[in-house]
Motif scaffolding. Structure first.
Motif, PDB file in Angstrom:
ATOM      1  N   ILE A  51     -17.290 135.461  51.235  1.00 23.89           N
ATOM      2  CA  ILE A  51     -17.291 134.728  52.490  1.00 23.89           C
ATOM      3  C   ILE A  51     -16.029 133.864  52.498  1.00 23.89           C
ATOM      4  CG2 ILE A  51     -18.537 133.088  53.952  1.00 23.89           C
ATOM      5  CD1 ILE A  51     -21.078 133.995  52.311  1.00 23.89           C
ATOM      6  N   GLY A  52     -15.002 134.355  53.151  1.00 19.34           N
ATOM      7  CA  GLY A  52     -13.719 133.653  53.130  1.00 19.34           C
ATOM      8  C   GLY A  52     -13.188 133.610  51.714  1.00 19.34           C
ATOM      9  N   LYS A  53     -12.876 132.419  51.249  1.00 20.67           N
ATOM     10  CA  LYS A  53     -12.371 132.257  49.880  1.00 20.67           C
ATOM     11  C   LYS A  53     -13.500 132.029  48.890  1.00 20.67           C
ATOM     12  CE  LYS A  53      -7.880 130.536  51.106  1.00 20.67           C
ATOM     13  NZ  LYS A  53      -6.855 129.555  50.860  1.00 20.67           N
ATOM     14  N   ARG A  54     -14.697 131.936  49.396  1.00 25.79           N
ATOM     15  CA  ARG A  54     -15.849 131.657  48.545  1.00 25.79           C
ATOM     16  C   ARG A  54     -16.583 132.939  48.178  1.00 25.79           C
ATOM     17  NH1 ARG A  54     -20.534 127.413  49.717  1.00 25.79           N
ATOM     18  NH2 ARG A  54     -21.317 127.722  47.659  1.00 25.79           N
ATOM     19  N   VAL A  55     -17.153 132.961  47.005  1.00 23.78           N
ATOM     20  CA  VAL A  55     -17.970 134.089  46.579  1.00 23.78           C
ATOM     21  C   VAL A  55     -19.348 133.572  46.203  1.00 23.78           C
ATOM     22  CG1 VAL A  55     -16.087 135.596  45.820  1.00 23.78           C
ATOM     23  CG2 VAL A  55     -17.078 133.996  44.203  1.00 23.78           C
TER      24      VAL A  55
END
Length: 76
Positions: A51-55
Motif C-alpha cells: 500500500i504505497g510505500k507501506r507493506v
C-alpha cells in the motif's frame, strides 16, 4: 528456500517497512524487494499487501510467519 530470504522477510514483517528493514540488515532497498519477491515466487503466494510505500502482511504472510521463525531458529 534461503535462510537469508526468510530473515529478510521476518525483518520486513516486523517493521512493516522495506526501507527500514534494508537499513537494519545492511542491504539496499531493491535487494530486500528482490529477496521478498523470490520468496513469494517460491511459495506461489503474496506475503505482503503493498500500500504505497507501506507493506502489511497478507493473510498468507501471517500464516507463513511462524514457519519462517521456526526455520530461522533451526538454522541458528
Amino acid at each position: 528456500m534461503e535462510i537469508r530470504n526468510l530473515n529478510t522477510f521476518l525483518h520486513a514483517a516486523s517493521l512493516q517497512n522495506i526501507t527500514r528493514a534494508a537499513a537494519e540488515l545492511g542491504y539496499s532497498q531493491s535487494a530486500v524487494s528482490v529477496q521478498i519477491r523470490q520468496l513469494e515466487q517460491e511459495l506461489g503466494m503474496p506475503l505482503f499487501d503493498r500500500i504505497g510505500k507501506r507493506v502489511l502482511l497478507s493473510e498468507k504472510g501471517r500464516a507463513f510467519l511462524s514457519y519462517a521463525n521456526d526455520m530461522v531458529q533451526l538454522e541458528a
